[in-house]
Design a protein around this motif. Structure first.
Motif, mmCIF file in Angstrom:
data_model
loop_
_atom_site.group_PDB
_atom_site.id
_atom_site.type_symbol
_atom_site.label_atom_id
_atom_site.label_comp_id
_atom_site.label_asym_id
_atom_site.label_seq_id
_atom_site.Cartn_x
_atom_site.Cartn_y
_atom_site.Cartn_z
ATOM 1 N N LEU A 1 -1.282 32.631 -14.252
ATOM 2 C CA LEU A 1 -0.457 31.429 -14.367
ATOM 3 C C LEU A 1 -0.460 30.606 -13.085
ATOM 4 C CD1 LEU A 1 0.650 32.577 -17.040
ATOM 5 C CD2 LEU A 1 2.949 32.126 -16.211
ATOM 6 N N GLU A 2 -0.476 29.300 -13.257
ATOM 7 C CA GLU A 2 -0.235 28.393 -12.139
ATOM 8 C C GLU A 2 1.088 27.699 -12.436
ATOM 9 O OE1 GLU A 2 -3.622 25.784 -12.006
ATOM 10 O OE2 GLU A 2 -4.973 27.492 -11.954
ATOM 11 N N VAL A 3 2.080 27.980 -11.611
ATOM 12 C CA VAL A 3 3.402 27.409 -11.855
ATOM 13 C C VAL A 3 3.683 26.344 -10.801
ATOM 14 C CG1 VAL A 3 5.851 27.912 -12.124
ATOM 15 C CG2 VAL A 3 4.162 29.634 -12.773
ATOM 16 N N HIS A 4 4.017 25.147 -11.278
ATOM 17 C CA HIS A 4 4.402 24.062 -10.363
ATOM 18 C C HIS A 4 5.911 23.992 -10.312
ATOM 19 C CE1 HIS A 4 0.293 22.819 -11.413
ATOM 20 N NE2 HIS A 4 0.285 22.236 -10.232
ATOM 21 N N VAL A 5 6.461 24.185 -9.127
ATOM 22 C CA VAL A 5 7.907 24.146 -8.972
ATOM 23 C C VAL A 5 8.271 22.912 -8.157
ATOM 24 C CG1 VAL A 5 9.901 25.301 -7.950
ATOM 25 C CG2 VAL A 5 8.114 26.649 -9.078
ATOM 26 N N GLN A 6 9.125 22.079 -8.724
ATOM 27 C CA GLN A 6 9.584 20.903 -7.980
ATOM 28 C C GLN A 6 10.662 21.352 -7.010
ATOM 29 O OE1 GLN A 6 10.321 17.338 -10.361
ATOM 30 N NE2 GLN A 6 12.081 16.976 -9.053
ATOM 31 N N ILE B 1 0.489 37.669 -6.442
ATOM 32 C CA ILE B 1 0.394 36.224 -6.258
ATOM 33 C C ILE B 1 -0.776 35.962 -5.321
ATOM 34 C CG2 ILE B 1 1.554 34.254 -5.170
ATOM 35 C CD1 ILE B 1 4.079 35.200 -6.495
ATOM 36 N N HIS B 2 -1.680 35.096 -5.767
ATOM 37 C CA HIS B 2 -2.869 34.803 -4.968
ATOM 38 C C HIS B 2 -2.474 33.985 -3.735
ATOM 39 C CE1 HIS B 2 -6.517 32.557 -3.855
ATOM 40 N NE2 HIS B 2 -7.144 33.660 -4.218
ATOM 41 N N HIS B 3 -1.702 32.919 -3.953
ATOM 42 C CA HIS B 3 -1.184 32.093 -2.858
ATOM 43 C C HIS B 3 -0.218 31.096 -3.452
ATOM 44 C CE1 HIS B 3 -4.019 29.024 -4.363
ATOM 45 N NE2 HIS B 3 -3.160 28.167 -3.814
ATOM 46 N N ALA B 4 0.499 30.366 -2.611
ATOM 47 C CA ALA B 4 1.298 29.224 -3.070
ATOM 48 C C ALA B 4 1.084 28.100 -2.069
ATOM 49 C CB ALA B 4 2.770 29.586 -3.174
ATOM 50 N N LEU C 1 6.990 34.269 -15.716
ATOM 51 C CA LEU C 1 7.540 32.920 -15.549
ATOM 52 C C LEU C 1 9.055 33.001 -15.325
ATOM 53 C CD1 LEU C 1 6.677 29.978 -15.527
ATOM 54 C CD2 LEU C 1 7.115 29.874 -17.981
ATOM 55 N N LYS C 2 9.713 33.894 -16.073
ATOM 56 C CA LYS C 2 11.159 34.079 -15.895
ATOM 57 C C LYS C 2 11.468 34.613 -14.500
ATOM 58 C CE LYS C 2 12.491 34.505 -20.679
ATOM 59 N NZ LYS C 2 12.446 35.408 -21.833
ATOM 60 N N ASP D 1 0.652 25.912 -16.032
ATOM 61 C CA ASP D 1 -0.677 25.936 -16.635
ATOM 62 C C ASP D 1 -1.053 27.400 -16.812
ATOM 63 O OD1 ASP D 1 -0.630 23.215 -16.254
ATOM 64 O OD2 ASP D 1 -1.902 23.252 -14.474
ATOM 65 N N VAL D 2 -1.647 27.708 -17.956
ATOM 66 C CA VAL D 2 -1.949 29.105 -18.266
ATOM 67 C C VAL D 2 -3.459 29.305 -18.382
ATOM 68 C CG1 VAL D 2 -1.441 31.001 -19.839
ATOM 69 C CG2 VAL D 2 0.169 29.113 -19.653
ATOM 70 N N ASN D 3 -3.997 30.275 -17.655
ATOM 71 C CA ASN D 3 -5.406 30.641 -17.800
ATOM 72 C C ASN D 3 -5.505 31.877 -18.673
ATOM 73 O OD1 ASN D 3 -6.883 28.734 -16.062
ATOM 74 N ND2 ASN D 3 -5.553 29.581 -14.479
ATOM 75 N N VAL D 4 -6.236 31.744 -19.778
ATOM 76 C CA VAL D 4 -6.319 32.845 -20.742
ATOM 77 C C VAL D 4 -7.775 33.186 -21.027
ATOM 78 C CG1 VAL D 4 -5.693 33.636 -23.053
ATOM 79 C CG2 VAL D 4 -4.249 31.982 -21.900
ATOM 80 N N SER D 5 -8.073 34.483 -21.042
ATOM 81 C CA SER D 5 -9.379 34.927 -21.520
ATOM 82 C C SER D 5 -9.200 36.251 -22.249
ATOM 83 C CB SER D 5 -10.365 35.091 -20.353
ATOM 84 O OG SER D 5 -9.934 36.128 -19.499
#
Lengths: 95, 484
Positions: free
Chosen positions: B9-14, B119-122, B170-171, B195-199
């Motif tokens: 997951l890529e989460v964008h937090v404002q 977590i890869h990075h933020a 996500l929660k 954004d969700v990366n799925v394979s």
């Protein structure tokens, strides 16, 4: 590295710069010379040298989190070709 | 064939700053279009960005909360692409040296176990404006109020193996950012986007399959739905002899499906390079130590403490620690009444039920934690019984009194434990119900247990719910059995 006409056209398109056929061949030559210089730089041994993020030997100053700007929409929109209801209007974009 | 799902997951937090990441324009939500877009946000010539110290502090706080490495130096880069809601022609972001390095988050699963998601990075970046595609005489309307709002993009490793795990992750991120107070986490207003990366890959295979990126997944429920649809689509495609192509897909919540987005061939050529307008950000150890010392107790630590120190079940601990408001409310109730299990039951039962019915958040509860704590205390010290307690709760909820004690007094709900008084009520009920008494006496002994319920109900009614139910039960049985 030798540039080709197609490289220049692609770069121009990405940057949204209009380049005529005549101009394109000139850019191929100019940009190729710049890349030749980069090639020369690539030849330098940089083992153990940290990549440079900025030419100034300084670090970023931070500002306090304060709202200092006022609404100047009318001033800014005076130079916009088209506005409506406070929005800037642009040619239709649909993904 | 058995398939395994792989999700990242890529989460964008404002971030909840007052001003933008590089300018002094306000970030308040819902203002008139373009009234909060200043010269820097508009990318007018000659302006320079100046980094917001609060955006940096919030990003670092997140990093510390997920036990991440915080590199001494981070650098801003330009991500170049052409779109009208991006007036500068590039998004200022961090590609090569993000502010937060590798970390990990613990998620709680349905079977009461936990799992670590790496977590890869933020990295810090600025948001773009909004394009309004309603018809403006064949034109598109642009609102740049959102342009320059600080975002923290949190990129996970592909460590999740089901839609449920992705939702739990996500929660967990939502809990962490709201506990830290670095974002309001409001998904409906777009403060958190995903954004969700799925394979998929055959079970047991080590190499990842080709992934699709799903955009526009903006609620916990949508994450599960979008993944469920996408996994099925990919498996069907492969089993029918097809191939998954790497592409960006859009989730459509109305039709509950993902669709391929038309992609331009050069779409991914962002030509990243270091932003010459911004110098490297350097953070020293003292700064990190200071921020670390300010960190609140985080959800995973609270969950652990609720189980270990307070003896709550894994489920209760997980629900009560999910949001900071909920956790603080529960802890306040517990402090007042002194019984964790009862406090947990009331917060998750009566209170949550009432909040859900009226669609209120716990922060806006009409019953304060102090009031609820005092009410629970009165149940624990036998001043009122459980039934009366629910009445008191309703009265508090509707503002009929300011404290449990005042309502108990005003409504005369104090539990009657005086044996003499209860016996008098029982005698009256028996005298008033000759038919039921006769039925009781004629019934098979094993059926009498059930029949006694009628008499208990009558006595409770006579006492207006204040009699101690256990006492009523015992005394009734004695008196009725004496008539046999």
């Amino acid at each position: 590295m030798a540039l080709e006409d197609s490289h220049v056209r692609r770069a121009a398109h990405l940057a949204r710069i209009a380049v005529s056929d005549d101009q394109a061949s000139g850019f191929v030559e100019d940009l190729s010379r710049i890349l030749d210089m980069v090639d020369q730089l690539q030849g330098v041994n940089t083992d153990g040298v940290a990549p440079l993020a900025h030419p100034l030997d300084a670090t970023q100053r931070l500002r306090a989190d304060e709202v200092t700007e006022t609404n100047q929409r009318d001033t800014f929109q005076r130079c916009a070709p088209a506005v409506e209801n406070g929005l800037y209007l642009v040619p239709r974009v649909v993904e | 064939m058995q398939w395994e799902t792989v999700i990242g997951l890529e989460v964008h937090v404002q971030l909840a700053t007052h001003s933008k990441i590089f300018s002094g324009a306000s970030t308040a939500f819902g203002a008139e279009p373009n009234s909060q877009a200043c010269a820097v946000d508009l990318g007018l010539p000659g302006v320079l960005p100046v980094l917001n110290e609060q955006a940096v502090a919030m990003a670092v706080q997140f990093g510390l909360a997920v036990h991440a490495d915080i590199p001494e130096v981070s650098v801003f880069d330009r991500k170049n692409y052409f779109y009208p809601d991006l007036p500068k022609g590039y998004q200022t972001s961090q590609m090569y040296h993000p502010i937060v390095g590798p970390g990990e988050v613990e998620i709680a699963l349905d079977d009461d176990t936990t799992k670590r998601i790496r977590i890869h990075h933020a990295h810090l970046e600025e948001d773009a404006g909004k394009s309004l595609h309603e018809d403006f005489h064949g034109m598109t309307g642009i609102d740049l109020n959102r342009a320059g709002t600080p975002l923290l993009e949190i990129v996970s490793e592909p460590d999740m193996r089901s839609a449920k795990e992705a939702a739990a992750y996500l929660k967990a991120i939502h809990s962490i950012v709201t506990y830290l107070g670095i974002s309001d986490g409001n998904m409906a207003e777009g403060s958190m986007r995903c954004d969700v990366n799925v394979s998929v890959r055959p079970k047991g295979q080590e190499a990842f399959g080709t992934r699709a990126e799903i955009k526009n997944v903006n609620s916990f429920r949508f994450v599960e739905k979008a993944i469920a649809f996408e996994v099925e689509r990919q498996i069907e495609l492969i089993e029918d002899g097809g191939k998954v192509v790497q592409e960006t897909r859009l989730f459509d919540p109305e039709r509950d499906e993902t669709r391929s987005m038309r992609t331009k061939e050069e779409a991914n050529d962002y030509r990243y390079f270091p932003c010459p307008d911004l110098l490297p950000v350097v953070l020293d150890q003292a700064y990190l130590d200071h921020l670390r010392s300010q960190l609140p107790e985080l959800p995973a630590e609270k969950r652990e403490r609720f189980q270990q120190a307070l003896g709550l079940s894994a489920y209760d601990a997980s629900v009560l620690s999910a949001s900071r408001d909920m956790a603080e409310y529960f802890e306040a109730v517990h402090r007042v009444c002194g019984d964790a299990k009862q406090a947990a039951n009331w917060v998750q039962g009566e209170l949550s039920g009432a909040l859900n019915r009226e669609n209120l958040s716990i922060a806006n509860s009409p019953v304060s934690a102090n009031q609820l704590g005092e009410l629970v205390q009165r149940v624990l010290d036998d001043t009122i019984n459980g039934k009366a307690a629910k009445q008191v709760f309703q009265a508090l909820w509707h503002g009929e009194g300011t404290s449990a004690d005042a309502i108990i007094e005003a409504k005369g709900l104090k539990q009657v434990t005086d044996t003499g008084a209860i016996e008098a009520m029982i005698d009256q009920v028996i005298a008033d119900s000759p038919a039921q008494v006769a039925q009781y006496c004629d019934a098979e002994p094993e059926k009498r247990g059930k029949m006694i319920g009628y008499f208990v109900g009558q006595v409770m009614k006579a006492s207006r719910g204040t009699a101690n139910p256990q006492q009523v039960n015992g005394l009734l049985k004695e008196k009725l059995d004496a008539l046999l």
